[in-house]
Design an enzyme around this catalytic site. Structure first.
Site, PDB file in Angstrom:
ATOM      1  N   LYS A  96       0.844  -1.196   0.000  1.00 57.24           N
ATOM      2  CA  LYS A  96       0.000   0.000   0.000  1.00 57.24           C
ATOM      3  C   LYS A  96       0.876   1.242   0.000  1.00 57.24           C
ATOM      4  O   LYS A  96       1.888   1.309   0.713  1.00 57.24           O
ATOM      5  CB  LYS A  96      -0.912  -0.023   1.232  1.00 57.24           C
ATOM      6  N   SER A 130      -9.713   2.412   2.961  1.00 55.89           N
ATOM      7  CA  SER A 130      -8.884   3.168   2.033  1.00 55.89           C
ATOM      8  C   SER A 130      -7.934   2.279   1.228  1.00 55.89           C
ATOM      9  O   SER A 130      -7.325   2.725   0.260  1.00 55.89           O
ATOM     10  CB  SER A 130      -8.038   4.186   2.819  1.00 55.89           C
ATOM     11  N   SER A 134      -9.681  -0.154   7.174  1.00 53.74           N
ATOM     12  CA  SER A 134      -9.185  -0.041   5.812  1.00 53.74           C
ATOM     13  C   SER A 134      -8.436  -1.251   5.287  1.00 53.74           C
ATOM     14  O   SER A 134      -8.002  -1.259   4.141  1.00 53.74           O
ATOM     15  CB  SER A 134      -8.295   1.202   5.686  1.00 53.74           C
TER      16      SER A 134
END
Length: 516
Positions: free
Chosen positions: A86, A161, A185
């Protein structure tokens, strides 16, 4: 079926076994995943940056294996397995943007601890995945670099997210990924993409080098296709880090072994699973098919000897309200560093009198933030600054922290009667892109079931519970355990996963249209 397709369908554990026996090389595995990214990521947009050195890293691992000896024997179980990262995590060889224009092109001078540990273990970074800007969002529609699409239905969100990491794993672009979980998330994207996501105990995995959103809530964790794979990756990235002041100095058990325990008969016999009344009832915004699959999953565990008990956590009702005061307050403080002076983009305004670039530091900062931050970041920074301002601190931020204490007390009471707690991972399946983008309150409700674990610092896992009958999209079930008892989640998660895969006739993701 082509050899490349077979390689990308393997779980990380299966791929690692083939790598260890040299049946497959890391170069072959890495190339297969890079080919997959080239083939499908134009539609999915899971990746923001690809690692130009991926094949070179893979070749180095292959060379160590081929040479044999002590170096080969010392390779970790996941050595040579590709992984996606990420873009909230710092990487010394790739840009780290946190999904924001204000950090566009920024390459950190160091690796995040979890990235350094993965490299040391011989994993092969494929690239950086898309995310909501500074992890503020529940749909990955707030990325400055465009939407990520759900591999099950390209017209739908992949969660947020960390939608990029979940979509990459779900679309077979990577067998493993790293995410971050501030209010769900990791777990919420896992739920809507049919993958597995784990939020470890707060302090169980280092946050050093993770671009901060809300420091008392953020936690890094694995995104995978199986519970065992999550345990294997957790074993690599977890443990004490002296560079993180919140890192727990405990010795941790092997989470991979806890998952393997769950695959054995009788592993959940006598386990008390508490169903949280406030997060699993009709009329609370839950899609009927989500509740149906949730209850069916619990019935499978009950048939294996688990005891299902109902528990109450009345303060959970206020979790979202408390979270959306605490998070913006901490975010407004953490994002103060993006001041146009130290790093990141800088926008110099035009002096209206002279028509030339210029201005004070304050004017340059204002222009930079106006251009560099998106609407959701601006919204939360304004809210957080207001909540921390003189005259409002006690009424808002202070009150939210008191609610946080009540939520922690509710968890303590619930765990006095149950070994783990169970809820749906998200109230609904993936909604359409654009459906909630203009309604922040509706968007925030997607984190209804995941936020309490972050407020209390306890671990949580989401794994696929099947497809909702209404729309054929993935549903997730979440389990939570007391702090430091992450191993329980791997055991119960692996036990349920094994039961469900047997029922489905194979892994859920092989039913996804992404392989068609």
């Amino acid at each position: 079926m082509s050899g490349s397709t077979e390689l990308i369908q393997l779980s990380a554990a299966e791929l690692a076994a083939k790598l260890a026996t040299r049946e497959v090389s890391s170069v072959e595995a890495t190339q297969a995943h890079l080919d997959r990214i080239a083939a499908v990521d134009g539609d999915i947009h899971a990746f923001l940056h690809l690692n130009v050195g991926a094949l070179s890293t893979a070749a180095q691992i292959d060379a160590v294996r081929a040479a044999g000896g002590d170096d080969a024997a010392a390779l970790s179980p996941l050595a040579g397995v590709p992984v996606a990262i990420k873009d909230v995590l710092c990487t010394i060889d790739m840009p780290s943007t946190a999904g924001s224009r204000i950090l566009e092109g920024w390459i950190p001078p160091y690796d995040a601890t979890v990235v350094a540990r993965m490299r040391a273990a011989g994993l092969v970074p494929l690239g950086k995945t898309n995310m909501d800007e500074f992890a503020m969002g529940s749909s990955t529609e707030h990325s400055a670099y465009g939407n990520t699409h759900n591999p099950w239905d390209l017209s739908r969100i992949p969660g947020g997210s960390g939608g990029g990491s979940a979509a990459a794993v779900s679309a077979f672009e990577a067998p493993l990924a790293l995410g971050s979980d501030t209010g769900g998330s990791i777990r919420q994207p896992a739920a809507v993409t049919g993958s597995v996501g784990v939020k470890p105990t707060y302090g169980g995995v280092s946050r050093y080098g993770a671009i901060a959103l809300a420091s008392s809530l953020d936690q890094v964790g694995p995104v995978t296709r199986t519970v065992l794979d999550a345990g294997l990756l957790h074993d690599v990235i977890g443990g004490h880090d002296p560079r993180d002041s919140t890192s727990i100095p405990d010795a941790w058990p092997s989470f991979a072994e806890a998952a393997r325990l769950g695959q054995r008969d009788g592993s959940v016999r006598g386990l008390k699973i508490g169903v949280v009344r406030e997060l699993s009832q009709e009329g609370q915004g839950f899609q009927p098919g989500v509740l149906q699959r949730f209850r069916e999953s619990l019935a499978l565990l009950e048939a294996q000897g688990a005891e299902i008990v109902e528990v109450s956590a009345p303060s959970f009702e206020y979790a979202i309200a408390a979270y959306y005061l605490i998070l913006p307050a901490e975010a407004s403080s953490n994002l103060a560093k993006f001041d146009s002076v130290r790093f990141g983009m800088r926008v110099t305004p035009i002096d209206p009198k002279t028509g030339l670039p210029g201005g004070t530091v304050e004017q340059v900062m204002a222009a930079t933030r106006e251009a560099g931050f998106g609407d959701e970041v601006k919204r939360r920074v304004i809210l957080g600054t207001y909540a921390l301002s003189a005259g409002y601190y006690d009424a808002y931020y202070g009150s939210a922290q008191k609610v946080r204490t009540l939520i922690q007390q509710d968890f303590a009471r619930a765990f006095s009667t149950a070994d783990v707690l169970a809820t749906p991972s998200a109230p609904t399946t993936a909604f359409k892109l654009g459906e909630k983008i203009d309604d922040p309150l509706a968007m925030y409700l997607n984190d209804l079931t995941t936020i309490p674990a972050n407020l209390a610092g306890v671990p949580g896992i989401s794994l696929p519970a099947g497809l909702a009958p209404e729309d054929g999209l993935p549903v997730g079930i979440q389990f939570m355990a007391p702090a430091r008892e992450d191993a329980r989640l791997y055991t119960v998660g692996a036990a349920l996963e094994q039961l469900l895969v047997a029922q489905w006739g194979g892994p859920l993701l092989t039913q996804a249209p992404t392989l068609g």
